[in-house]
Design a protein around this motif. Sequence first.
Motif, PDB file in Angstrom:
ATOM      1  N   LEU A   1       0.834  -1.204   0.000  1.00 61.50           N
ATOM      2  CA  LEU A   1       0.000   0.000   0.000  1.00 61.50           C
ATOM      3  C   LEU A   1       0.869   1.255   0.000  1.00 61.50           C
ATOM      4  O   LEU A   1       0.596   2.214  -0.734  1.00 61.50           O
ATOM      5  CB  LEU A   1      -0.941  -0.009   1.205  1.00 61.50           C
ATOM      6  N   ASN A   2       1.939   1.253   0.788  1.00 62.70           N
ATOM      7  CA  ASN A   2       2.849   2.402   0.830  1.00 62.70           C
ATOM      8  C   ASN A   2       3.546   2.623  -0.503  1.00 62.70           C
ATOM      9  O   ASN A   2       3.735   3.772  -0.930  1.00 62.70           O
ATOM     10  CB  ASN A   2       3.876   2.232   1.948  1.00 62.70           C
ATOM     11  N   GLU A   3       3.943   1.552  -1.168  1.00 63.29           N
ATOM     12  CA  GLU A   3       4.566   1.683  -2.496  1.00 63.29           C
ATOM     13  C   GLU A   3       3.605   2.360  -3.473  1.00 63.29           C
ATOM     14  O   GLU A   3       3.992   3.250  -4.228  1.00 63.29           O
ATOM     15  CB  GLU A   3       4.976   0.313  -3.047  1.00 63.29           C
TER      16      GLU A   3
ATOM     17  N   GLN B   1       1.782   7.334  -6.264  1.00 63.62           N
ATOM     18  CA  GLN B   1       0.714   8.286  -6.583  1.00 63.62           C
ATOM     19  C   GLN B   1       1.109   9.707  -6.185  1.00 63.62           C
ATOM     20  O   GLN B   1       0.855  10.663  -6.918  1.00 63.62           O
ATOM     21  CB  GLN B   1      -0.585   7.883  -5.890  1.00 63.62           C
ATOM     22  N   MET B   2       1.742   9.854  -5.021  1.00 67.23           N
ATOM     23  CA  MET B   2       2.166  11.189  -4.570  1.00 67.23           C
ATOM     24  C   MET B   2       3.234  11.767  -5.484  1.00 67.23           C
ATOM     25  O   MET B   2       3.286  12.977  -5.692  1.00 67.23           O
ATOM     26  CB  MET B   2       2.675  11.132  -3.129  1.00 67.23           C
ATOM     27  N   LYS B   3       4.087  10.933  -6.042  1.00 65.43           N
ATOM     28  CA  LYS B   3       5.142  11.380  -6.951  1.00 65.43           C
ATOM     29  C   LYS B   3       4.643  11.539  -8.381  1.00 65.43           C
ATOM     30  O   LYS B   3       5.357  12.055  -9.232  1.00 65.43           O
ATOM     31  CB  LYS B   3       6.310  10.386  -6.937  1.00 65.43           C
ATOM     32  N   GLY B   4       3.438  11.036  -8.638  1.00 66.00           N
ATOM     33  CA  GLY B   4       2.902  11.098  -9.982  1.00 66.00           C
ATOM     34  C   GLY B   4       3.513  10.068 -10.915  1.00 66.00           C
ATOM     35  O   GLY B   4       3.519  10.254 -12.138  1.00 66.00           O
ATOM     36  N   THR B   5       4.013   8.986 -10.353  1.00 66.90           N
ATOM     37  CA  THR B   5       4.603   7.930 -11.171  1.00 66.90           C
ATOM     38  C   THR B   5       3.693   6.699 -11.156  1.00 66.90           C
ATOM     39  O   THR B   5       2.804   6.592 -10.315  1.00 66.90           O
ATOM     40  CB  THR B   5       6.003   7.524 -10.653  1.00 66.90           C
TER      41      THR B   5
END
Length: 185
Positions: free
Chosen positions: A89-91, A96-100
């Motif tokens: 989940l963290n990965e 998502q936060m990095k936009g990748t």
Amino acid sequence: ALGLLVSGGHTHLYRMEAPWRLRLLGRTLDDAAGEAFDKVARTLGLPYPGGPSVANAAKTGDPKAYRLPVPHVEGKYNVSFSGLKTAVLNEVNQAQMKGTDINVPDLAASFQERIAGILAEKLLLAAADTGAKQVCLAGGVAANGRLRQLVNDGAQKLGAKVYLPELKFCGDNGAMIAAQGYYQY
């Protein structure tokens, strides 16, 4: 003999001391293996049931692409999967936060390799420690090809015979209960 019951509701390692006399050696301290597969599949956007979906996605993935943790728990044969599920989940959240984008096949393969490795390691460690000459798998997760391969390969090195249910019986609780009833009768 040793039996590893792995499903959506159970992750238990038993020593079969005599017919109808089982001794619990280890168990999950949180999520069952199948439950972890289901939750990881949902996190990765894969369909239910999670075990077959993760295994299918993992076929084209690199199991070394993501470094997932090996949970440490009390009890030599106990397991824990909530931290592993959270790591996936963290990965996904970090990507998502990095936009990748997450490479779903790679993350599925990394997760499958870790969970199958943990389960096989505990079963085979118990077999070596107890001198068990027979090991078996049961439950829905017993259908996982990577788990079956690791258990088979490890048991051969120990000189233990492996009993694997036919795939059609891995997810059929009715068949397992009927077989149990037959032998008890």
